[in-house]
Design an enzyme around this catalytic site. Structure first.
Site, mmCIF file in Angstrom:
data_model
loop_
_atom_site.group_PDB
_atom_site.id
_atom_site.type_symbol
_atom_site.label_atom_id
_atom_site.label_comp_id
_atom_site.label_asym_id
_atom_site.label_seq_id
_atom_site.Cartn_x
_atom_site.Cartn_y
_atom_site.Cartn_z
ATOM 1 N N THR A 172 0.824 -1.216 0.000
ATOM 2 C CA THR A 172 0.000 0.000 0.000
ATOM 3 C C THR A 172 0.860 1.268 0.000
ATOM 4 O O THR A 172 0.335 2.367 -0.111
ATOM 5 C CB THR A 172 -0.898 0.050 1.262
ATOM 6 O OG1 THR A 172 -0.057 0.015 2.419
ATOM 7 C CG2 THR A 172 -1.881 -1.106 1.304
ATOM 8 N N GLU A 190 -0.819 -7.790 9.911
ATOM 9 C CA GLU A 190 -1.942 -8.359 10.667
ATOM 10 C C GLU A 190 -2.122 -9.816 10.248
ATOM 11 O O GLU A 190 -2.914 -10.548 10.815
ATOM 12 C CB GLU A 190 -3.235 -7.592 10.375
ATOM 13 C CG GLU A 190 -3.489 -6.430 11.317
ATOM 14 C CD GLU A 190 -2.404 -5.369 11.292
ATOM 15 O OE1 GLU A 190 -1.974 -4.960 10.189
ATOM 16 O OE2 GLU A 190 -1.957 -4.960 12.374
ATOM 17 N N ASP A 313 0.945 -3.368 18.629
ATOM 18 C CA ASP A 313 0.732 -2.918 17.254
ATOM 19 C C ASP A 313 1.334 -1.529 17.020
ATOM 20 O O ASP A 313 0.802 -0.731 16.262
ATOM 21 C CB ASP A 313 -0.782 -2.932 16.916
ATOM 22 C CG ASP A 313 -1.070 -2.667 15.455
ATOM 23 O OD1 ASP A 313 -0.170 -2.874 14.618
ATOM 24 O OD2 ASP A 313 -2.191 -2.234 15.146
ATOM 25 N N TRP A 402 -0.277 7.045 9.427
ATOM 26 C CA TRP A 402 0.314 7.309 8.104
ATOM 27 C C TRP A 402 0.119 8.744 7.632
ATOM 28 O O TRP A 402 0.804 9.174 6.698
ATOM 29 C CB TRP A 402 -0.263 6.348 7.055
ATOM 30 C CG TRP A 402 -1.743 6.519 6.848
ATOM 31 C CD1 TRP A 402 -2.720 5.806 7.471
ATOM 32 C CD2 TRP A 402 -2.404 7.478 6.017
ATOM 33 N NE1 TRP A 402 -3.958 6.263 7.078
ATOM 34 C CE2 TRP A 402 -3.797 7.280 6.180
ATOM 35 C CE3 TRP A 402 -1.976 8.483 5.142
ATOM 36 C CZ2 TRP A 402 -4.746 8.052 5.508
ATOM 37 C CZ3 TRP A 402 -2.926 9.258 4.477
ATOM 38 C CH2 TRP A 402 -4.282 9.034 4.668
ATOM 39 N N HIS A 642 -16.955 -6.418 6.741
ATOM 40 C CA HIS A 642 -18.399 -6.160 6.848
ATOM 41 C C HIS A 642 -18.736 -5.790 8.283
ATOM 42 O O HIS A 642 -18.947 -6.648 9.124
ATOM 43 C CB HIS A 642 -19.210 -7.390 6.423
ATOM 44 C CG HIS A 642 -19.112 -7.692 4.958
ATOM 45 N ND1 HIS A 642 -19.769 -6.940 4.012
ATOM 46 C CD2 HIS A 642 -18.434 -8.640 4.278
ATOM 47 C CE1 HIS A 642 -19.501 -7.426 2.808
ATOM 48 N NE2 HIS A 642 -18.693 -8.454 2.933
ATOM 49 N N MET A 678 -14.622 -8.315 -3.322
ATOM 50 C CA MET A 678 -15.201 -9.309 -2.410
ATOM 51 C C MET A 678 -14.543 -10.659 -2.730
ATOM 52 O O MET A 678 -14.808 -11.262 -3.760
ATOM 53 C CB MET A 678 -16.720 -9.363 -2.605
ATOM 54 C CG MET A 678 -17.408 -10.592 -2.016
ATOM 55 S SD MET A 678 -17.189 -10.762 -0.232
ATOM 56 C CE MET A 678 -17.625 -12.492 -0.010
#
Ligand code: HEC
Length: 729
Positions: A172, A190, A313, A402, A642, A678
């Protein structure tokens, strides 16, 4: 004179080395061009332009806008070279625009394997491009680095930036040009990821070097490179090597031409809990660190570990700023870095010597930093959640993340959003089976802007110990605040602050010689402040949520300010009710402003929410046990994307139509909606599993419908989203 020199330097750099690389950081500040994500090679997010200034900013209006046709996050800062704007969008799309008119010159659509979304925690974002020597570099979400012809967008070369495709890597970040190579890190800590940084030849795309952030299983023999022999001693030999260890350097990578070093901020440990990752503890190098690598060889020159033995984290991936400042009477080349862990560090970038470590927020994982040893004074008695729930400060989203900050060389202020908040962390009950390409975090995170308010809704095993923690006092006094702050990096003191709308509201910043700071908010407002006093000088309602950093440039004598606008990133399915995205949808756009510009077209409000449609009858044989099993499978596989909240970015599965119910299996097992992000699940879930998930969702939809009919009857609003974010990622 100073200004003229700076402008010249940037132009010369853009022309000679083509990337704003090489030369002196202090001199190469951005002016007409904005050649890196942060404007200059040091990425100070500062511009020498001053046509838009304290006096004129009242006239700021829209120059041009482009709708990018997405409802997913936009995080990149555009780059402008000689009148052309290059920027990236969802999953690594690239756009080139005429920077004055907004006319699209070309766009590049990488062929992304959308199945990669199964290992993308935080939206299909991309943080930008690098431009050098006639090429534009970008990395797609599935970890391919592309070199594109800057004139046409045609692919010059393509290289695999993923070290091990069996793992959960994705990408990313923005590539960084460092001399003759272009550098990128992986993302995904993760999941089962082993952090790595890859450097490719600028011209050919050949892999020149790869630096691994964490060692491999010592039983497999010597480490991949000598720097890891040192690191492996800081890990339990019985660490969970099989799940990679984490450390993914998914954002901050800065080339320092003065030293020939590439500074890389590394990611969090995976799994989060040290006790599960490296049972006997240890610093776990090079997690949560800045590593300084020789740009030619990738070998480690120095490192500074900001969070030894990370348990929370605490990535160190927030953007870095390379600059110069006088520290204790000595002029030094420094790196400014404020990672998630709450400190703002000032290091000498030649050797990593720690010069300052000031706490910006309340914290209970450490009590200051020992300036002699450079180590934080750890306070595990207050922050180790492996023995029971804790409220940890700063929260998992970090004091900073970020979203780029700016460094203003005139005032010496570091300007960026800072979040002072804690979140409850506890071990997910039972031993979580850690496995390939699955969320590998054994810690459950509980976020709320008002932790106290949600306590009554928690089960007593959580509620009572959390209520008894001393940190509840902090929560009661101040549940959390997010501010745009102007900070003296040498003292950590705040010169001025502007309160943001909530804890998800932390847009990037731009400072200019015009005396201004520009920043967008997820409430849809684009704001301009006096950089010396913090006074709000101008506010434009754009109707679109903004998180990315603004930038500025000049073409044909006109100064422009540009920003990419959309809600997204970490926690993207939870759209905050005060955000423009909640009210008007998430229509991703590029907005460009100038003096005497026009009004920003504001997207229409979404229609009011309707009662959830009727769910089909349960299939024969569905029992409460089926529904319970379906819920467990849903929480483990689906809930990260979701959130089942109204106006979420991904569909609220309590509102499925008849057609969707009919196609449920084709969607979930067959990949019917794969092109839209998805994923398909036929490799992991059986038909029976999917039937159970479906039964759970039918049950949920029926409950939701009943509740909403009742609310409607009583005249109550339907779309009150829950306060809690409860996840085990
Ligand atoms: C990586 C994120 C992600 C995960 C994980 C995920 N989904 Fe999705 N899902 C999406 C996105 C994005 C869409 C919307 C696709 C579109 O716009 O066509 C979607 C759409 C759907 C739809 C169609 C809904 C509608 O009303 O059109 C169903 C059903 C669905 N998902 C079920 C599931 C189930 C069941 C799981 C877990 C096994 C799951 N999803 C996991 C991202 C995800």
């Amino acid at each position: 004179m100073k200004k003229f020199l700076g402008a010249l330097c940037v132009l010369a750099l853009a022309a000679c080395s083509g990337q704003g690389g090489g030369g002196d950081t202090a001199q190469g500040l951005a002016a007409e061009n904005w050649v890196t994500l942060g404007g200059d090679i040091g990425k100070s997010h500062y511009s020498q332009l001053e046509d838009i200034n304290r006096e004129t900013v009242g006239r700021l209006g829209l120059a041009w806008a482009v709708d990018l046709g997405t409802n997913r996050g936009l995080e990149a800062t555009p780059v402008v070279v000689d009148g052309v704007m290059y920027t990236s969008g969802v999953a690594g799309r690239v756009y080139a625009f005429d920077a004055a008119s907004g006319k699209e010159l070309w766009r590049f659509e990488p062929q992304v394997d959308m199945q990669i979304n199964r290992t993308v925690c935080c939206d299909m974002v991309n943080r930008g491009v690098a431009v050098a020597k006639g090429k534009v570099y970008v990395t797609s979400l599935d970890g391919w680095m592309y070199a594109l012809d800057a004139k046409t967008g045609a692919v010059a070369w393509k290289a695999d930036a993923v070290a091990d495709r069996r793992r959960g890597d994705n990408s990313t970040g923005a590539p960084e040009v460092a001399g003759d190579v272009v550098v990128i890190g992986n993302a995904g800590a993760e999941y089962d990821v082993r952090g790595s940084v890859s450097a490719f030849d600028l011209e050919t795309g050949k892999l020149v070097w790869r630096f691994y952030v964490v060692p491999r299983d010592p039983k497999l023999g010597p480490q991949d490179h000598p720097d890891l022999e040192q690191a492996v001693k800081t890990w339990d030999p019985n660490s969970r090597w099989d799940v990679g260890g984490g450390g993914a350097p998914w954002d901050a990578i800065n080339y320092d031409p003065e030293t020939g070093l590439v500074l890389v901020g590394t990611g969090n440990g995976g799994p989060y809990a040290t006790s599960r990752r490296s049972p006997k503890g240890g610093d776990n190098l090079y997690l949560g660190s800045i590593v300084a690598l020789d740009a030619r060889t990738g070998r480690l020159k120095w490192h500074y570990q900001e969070t030894p033995g990370d348990n929370w984290d605490y990535t160190s991936t927030s953007p870095m700023i390379l600059t110069r400042m006088s520290v204790d009477g000595e002029e030094r080349p420094v790196v400014l870095h404020a990672p998630k862990n709450g400190f703002l560090y000032v290091l000498d970038r030649r050797d990593g010597k720690l010069l300052r470590a000031n706490a910006l927020v309340r914290m209970n994982w450490a009590d200051g930093v020992d300036m002699k040893t450079g180590r934080p004074n750890l306070t595990p008695e207050r922050s180790d959640y492996t023995t029971g729930p804790r409220i940890v400060f700063p929260a998992t989203p970090g004091a900073r993340n970020w979203h780029p900050a700016a460094y203003d060389p005139e005032t010496g202020l570091y300007i960026g959003t800072v979040q002072d908040m804690g979140n409850a962390i506890y071990m997910t009950p039972g031993q979580k089976p850690l496995q390939a390409k699955m969320l590998n975090n054994d810690a459950s995170l509980l976020f709320s802007s008002d932790l106290e308010a949600i306590l009554p809704s928690l089960p007593p095993v959580l509620r009572d110990p959390i209520a008894a923690l001393p940190e509840m006092k902090w929560v009661k006094e101040n549940p959390g605040s997010t501010e745009l702050r102007a900070i003296d990096p040498l003292t950590g003191q705040t010169k001025w602050a502007y309160k943001m709308g909530g804890w998800q509201d932390r847009g990037g910043a731009l400072a200019t010689a015009g005396g201004l700071v520009f920043q967008g908010s997820i409430d849809g407002h684009f704001r301009v402040f006096d950089k010396a006093s913090g006074k709000l000088l101008k506010e434009i309602d754009t109707g679109t949520s903004i998180l990315a950093a603004p930038m500025t440039y000049k073409v044909n004598g006109v100064q422009y300010v540009a920003v990419m606008a959309a809600w997204g990133g970490g926690g993207y399915p939870y759209v905050p009710p005060y955000s423009a995205a909640y009210k008007r949808g998430n229509q991703g756009r590029i907005l460009v402003f100038k003096l005497d510009g026009g009004a920003v077209p504001i997207p229409a409000e979404l229609p009011p929410l309707d009662v959830a449609p009727e769910a089909p009858a349960q299939a024969p044989g569905v029992t409460p046990a089926t529904i319970a099993q379906g819920m467990t499978l849903f929480m483990g596989n689906c809930a990260l994307c979701h959130s089942n909240q109204p106006r979420s970015i991904t569909p609220d599965l309590r509102r499925m139509s008849e057609g969707t119910h009919k196609a449920f299996k084709q969607i979930v097992l067959g990949g019917l909606l794969l092109p839209n992000g998805m994923p398909r699940w036929d490799d992991r879930l059986s038909e029976k599993d999917v039937d159970a998930i479906h039964a759970y969702l039918i049950d949920l939809q029926r409950q939701t419908r009943a509740e909403e009919l009742e609310k409607r009857r009583r005249g109550l609003p339907l779309d009150t989203p829950g306060l809690t974010i409860l996840s085990n990622y």
